[in-house]
Design a protein around this motif. Structure first.
Motif, PDB file in Angstrom:
ATOM      1  N   LEU A 275       0.834  -1.202   0.000  1.00 42.27           N
ATOM      2  CA  LEU A 275       0.000   0.000   0.000  1.00 42.27           C
ATOM      3  C   LEU A 275       0.868   1.253   0.000  1.00 42.27           C
ATOM      4  N   GLN A 277       3.896   1.562  -1.177  1.00 43.92           N
ATOM      5  CA  GLN A 277       4.520   1.778  -2.475  1.00 43.92           C
ATOM      6  C   GLN A 277       3.511   2.297  -3.488  1.00 43.92           C
ATOM      7  N   GLU A 278       2.283   1.813  -3.346  1.00 47.93           N
ATOM      8  CA  GLU A 278       1.244   2.252  -4.265  1.00 47.93           C
ATOM      9  C   GLU A 278       0.948   3.732  -4.096  1.00 47.93           C
ATOM     10  N   ARG A 279       0.885   4.181  -2.833  1.00 45.33           N
ATOM     11  CA  ARG A 279       0.492   5.560  -2.581  1.00 45.33           C
ATOM     12  C   ARG A 279       1.643   6.530  -2.722  1.00 45.33           C
TER      13      ARG A 279
END
Lengths: 452, 532
Positions: A275, A277-279
């Motif tokens: 999460l 890394q995604e954000r």
């Protein structure tokens, strides 16, 4: 605990047999300290409190008994002995201590002399959650003449090809000339992901590696890998880009197995990491459509030092160069306080005199290292040389550009130029020895030139 | 009252002085009294005459009158520390604050008695004034019973050497290295820290870091190198690291988990603050976690407590980040109609999420991504949107007024929403909002409620973040123009990170509680505080 330090001190010094046939390589004196002191000092300065030292029984015995070998380190040393004749590579040694390894490891070789800032290497390891992080340095030409060699010999060593990406930190390609048949072969998958690659050949590998714990476990399962530098590192670098089509990467499997063994907490942590890394709006490359790190789980990083000292003392030339530069690495006074130095001798500023030496009148010592308990009598000229421990140099000798190993005796009036005198050898008085290795116990009838 | 206080004074003082001189341990009450005394004296020192405040042990002419009175009745009047006998405010139930200053020389001379009487008269006068006006002077030190007056945070007082020294002492106590400022700071922002990315904090730490948990060191590195960027990502990463810390934590003997764990987290938070100033969302997350830890009932065993805390953290992230994003997308999609041209700025994780969701729900729109130097975060936003299949246009912020006539809506992300309705976001956002207002384009700010903070700010100068000035250097065709900017004495490089947008430019704020106008932020905050 974050990192465990492992010091590999079981090597035989196969490229400088002249020096190591009698003294094991980790205990060769450099600047009057045993070679193994330098990496230990580096680790201590950086803040390590304990080190696992993998060494041979001989070295262990000498460390514990010989008073001349003083290690002077405050860290706790956990000495692990391996058989000398087992011919274990560095990876084999790491497999041997797999049970002691509880976290990520920092593997150092005993012949590394450097003043590098280790935090650069470890920061790459931490920040990018890398599997491997290593240290390399721009190679310097050795300027000193090596005894026993006529003229400057071309290094017969094969070159290393190291490919890094645009930032100079990510390691993309590593191969030794010996492994390449005709040319450098670079896979298309690498080029597609990293279109700009810088390939460097003039780099010295410092043999300092930060490895994840899963790599050590992977080694335990794959007994075919025996050398870290020769096999493990190129394998990891290649594995960064291998496709995981049919079967997952072996290292990934070990990652996953470990994660399954921990409880559910780890899987939730993985989700959180994902999460994050995604954000996070960061990417390590740009120009294509892929996510950060191209979605790869295995990453290898390298820190290339531009300036500073970094030597691996595995050849005679490196040994001599290291002796010249070693005094810069520690602040002890050049002349040991317990040495007895008479006033009428000339000691250059860049010479080191060891403990309990006796330097008599009218001697001149320039750019040299005099070992512990050495006796130098009158009217001796020592230039550009390395004199190890317990040597006796009688009057009137002239020693230039040579290496005199421990407990040798140089007779009166001998003239030694660019030679290497082995341990406990005797040079007869009035010998003139030029550019040779003298380590056989042949006594010469002299007054004539002895050249190689 | 005053008399008995005064009479007690020398005796108690004697005890303390004796104890100190003999090197014995002071009892708990004495220590508390001492601490309160010191605090009080420091406050007096700060606001009154800065010079002649002699140290406690130095005797000074006792005829120094007390300057201004503390406003509230309860706060006692304290003579300068030099005078041996402090006098409590009359009528104040002395809550042991008028403790005797641990000065030497308890002998009451005539001058000292005079000073005492004068101080008493002043106290009377002050209390009379207080009852007349009943307005507290803002510069007065807050007493223990008036906690609303807030202090300026330390990170915006970098040009005050006393504050810097205090911070250095605090860090030393926590064994965290101090990061030094770098380069010339533009004078308007000299009250803020400015660090260099090439000098990470880890070079002063030992390598197998023992003082600070390894996952926190890793996190700090990722913050300072810009690998974890964005309000949401930073909070999630922070909570993830806290989970590791909690997992590896063992309660030392004779300590309670509830109190000890909070104390363990304090140096980590200082460390992260040194790596990169904390964001508002991180601050709220830390407040939440501290509250949860202190609320652990003492009968819980360690394993239970740890599992509970891990669950709380997961719950917090799930509610405030993941589900909030879903809720906000639902509201926002109502505002996106077919044929829209949506302008976004920089890379906001929430706005990207909304647009991707809207695209999945088959809305037909196109996006204009506006980007600005030196971060150029818009490129990452562009990549993510194009990867999904959304048709995008990319411009730099200098082209904003040329592109705005085409735009039908502006979606902006926020770093924090302040209590007076101002939106704190990446530098450049206020420009976008201003120009959009001029063109009568609606501006919608998307922000989760956990980013609402109680700070009040009307300009971008007071509290901001200065990034590495070397980021402004760019190499084109092998030449770096600003390479030697340090040598030019009149040149300063300024790399701001945040700016504030006034609520007049924002038309709507989309939160997980619904779509509210910008001025309703304090209401949401109040409701949240009530809930807690």
């Amino acid at each position: 605990m974050e990192l465990q330090a492992v010091l590999m001190a079981a090597g035989g010094g196969s490229r400088m047999m002249d020096l190591t046939y009698n003294t094991p390589k980790p205990l060769l004196p450099v600047g009057n300290k045993p070679l193994i002191w330098y990496p230990l000092n580096l680790l201590e300065r950086v803040g390590f409190e304990e080190v696992i030292v993998i060494t041979t029984k001989e070295v262990q015995k000498m460390i514990s008994t010989d008073p001349k070998v003083k290690l002077d380190v405050k860290m706790k040393l956990d000495l692990v002995c391996i058989q000398e004749d087992a011919d274990m590579g560095t990876a084999d040694a790491l497999r041997h201590i797999q049970q002691k390894v509880k976290t990520d490891v920092l593997v150092v070789s005993c012949d590394l002399i450097t003043d590098a800032a280790l935090h650069e290497v470890v920061d790459l390891f931490r920040a990018h959650n890398a599997t491997l992080s290593m240290l390399m340095s721009k190679a310097h030409e050795f300027t000193e003449t090596v005894p026993g060699q006529k003229g400057k010999k071309k290094t017969g060593e094969q070159r290393d090809f190291v490919g890094v990406d645009g930032t100079g930190k990510r390691l993309l390609f590593m191969a030794n000339e010996a492994d390449l048949d005709e040319g450098v072969v670079i896979r298309k998958s690498i080029m597609r992901k990293h279109p700009r690659m810088h390939i460097k050949t003039g780099l010295v590998d410092a043999h300092l590696y930060c490895l994840k714990k899963s790599v050590v476990d992977f080694l335990a399962d794959n007994k075919s890998i025996s050398s870290i530098r020769g096999e493990l590192v190129p394998y990891l670098v290649r594995k960064q880009f291998s496709k995981s089509t049919n079967s997952p990467k072996v290292i990934d499997e070990t990652h996953q197995n470990l994660k399954k063994n921990d409880s559910n907490i780890s899987s939730r942590d993985e989700e959180l990491l994902h999460l994050t890394q995604e954000r996070s709006c960061w990417n390590d490359h740009r120009g294509d459509m892929s996510d950060a790190y191209h979605g790869g789980r295995l990453r290898c990083y390298v820190h290339i030092m531009d300036e500073g000292i970094c030597y691996r003392v595995n050849t005679l030339a490196a040994y001599i160069e290291a002796n010249r530069l070693a005094p810069k690495l520690f602040d002890e006074p050049a002349v040991h306080p317990s040495a007895v130095v008479s006033e009428r001798c000339l000691i250059g500023a860049d010479s080191i005199i060891g403990a309990s030496c006796q330097i008599s009148d009218k001697t001149s010592i320039k750019r040299s290292t005099i070992g512990v308990s050495t006796t130098v009598r009158e009217k001796v000229k020592v230039t550009n040389s390395i004199i190890m421990h317990g040597v006796t140099i009688e009057e009137g000798c002239n020693i230039q550009g040579s290496v005199i190993c421990s407990n040798a005796v140089i007779g009166r009036g001998a003239d030694i130029k660019y030679c290497l005198v082995g341990s406990a050898q005797r040079i007869e008085p009035d010998a003139e020895v030029n550019i040779t290795y003298h380590y056989k116990s042949i006594t010469y009838n002299n007054c004539h030139k002895v050249s190689k | 009252m005053a008399d008995c206080g005064a009479a007690d004074g020398p005796v108690k003082k004697d005890d303390i002085v004796r104890a100190k001189n003999e090197g014995k341990e002071l009892t708990k009450e004495e220590k508390q009294r001492l601490r309160k005394e010191k605090k009080h004296q420091k406050k007096q020192k700060d606001e009154k005459r800065p010079s002649e405040r002699a140290k406690e042990k130095k005797p000074v002419a006792p005829s120094q009158p007390v300057a201004t009175q503390p406003p509230t009745q309860k706060a006692p009047t304290v003579l300068p520390a030099s005078a041996p006998i402090p006098v409590p405010a009359s009528g104040a139930p002395s809550h042991s604050s008028p403790a005797p200053s641990p000065a030497d020389k308890p002998a009451k001379s005539r001058a000292e008695q005079k000073a005492e009487r004068r101080a008493r008269q002043d106290a009377d006068r002050a209390s009379k004034q207080q009852s007349c006006f009943s307005s507290s002077k803002t510069k007065a030190p807050p007493s223990e019973l008036n906690p609303v007056v807030k202090r300026l945070p330390e990170h915006v007082q970098v040009d005050d050497p006393a504050v810097v020294k205090r911070l250095a002492k605090k860090l030393e106590r926590q064994q965290i290295p101090l990061r030094s400022d770098y380069g010339y700071k533009v004078s308007l922002f000299s009250h803020l820290h400015q660090y260099s990315r090439k000098a990470p904090l880890t070079q002063q730490l030992s390598i197998p870091s023992t003082v600070i948990h390894p996952s926190i060191v890793r996190l700090g590195l990722q913050y300072s190198q810009g690998i974890v960027v964005g309000s949401n990502a930073r909070s999630v990463a922070l909570l993830h690291a806290f989970k590791q810390v909690i997992r590896d934590y063992t309660t030392p003997p004779n300590e309670e988990l509830a109190r000890d764990l909070v104390n363990k987290l304090k140096p980590y938070i200082s460390f992260l603050n040194q790596c990169r100033p904390l964001s508002a969302s991180m601050g709220n997350a830390i407040k939440y976690i501290k509250k949860e830890i202190s609320n652990i009932p003492s009968q819980f065993k360690e394993e239970e407590a740890k599992t509970k805390l891990q669950k709380c953290i997961d719950c917090y992230i799930n509610e405030n980040v993941v589900l909030a994003a879903k809720a906000i997308s639902k509201y926002a999609i109502k505002k996106i109609s077919d044929g829209d041209v949506i302008l976004v700025y920089g890379c906001s994780s929430l706005v990207n999420h909304i647009l991707c969701e809207a695209y999945d729900k088959s809305r037909k729109f196109r996006v204009i991504v506006v980007d600005s130097r030196p971060r150029l975060e818009g490129r990452e936003a562009l990549r993510r949107l194009v990867q999904r299949g959304i048709s995008c246009t990319y411009v730099l912020i200098s082209a904003l007024s040329y592109i705005l006539p085409e735009v039908s809506k502006v979606f902006l992300g926020a770093h924090a929403l302040l209590a007076n309705g101002y939106v704190m976001s990446r530098v450049g956002t206020s420009q976008i909002a201003l120009v959009a207002r001029t063109f009568n384009v609606p501006v919608l700010v998307c922000c989760e409620t956990y980013k609402f903070c109680e700070r009040v700010q009307t300009d971008s100068f007071v509290s901001n973040e200065l990034d590495d000035p070397d980021d402004l250097m760019v190499t084109r065709k092998g030449k770096t123009q600003l390479e030697n900017w340090h040598d030019v004495s009149s040149l300063g490089l300024l790399n701001l990170v945040y700016d504030v947008t006034p609520p007049d430019f924002v038309d709507l704020v989309i939160t997980d509680l619904g779509m509210i106008p910008c001025t309703s932020v304090p209401v949401v905050l109040r409701v949240k505080n009530l809930e807690q």
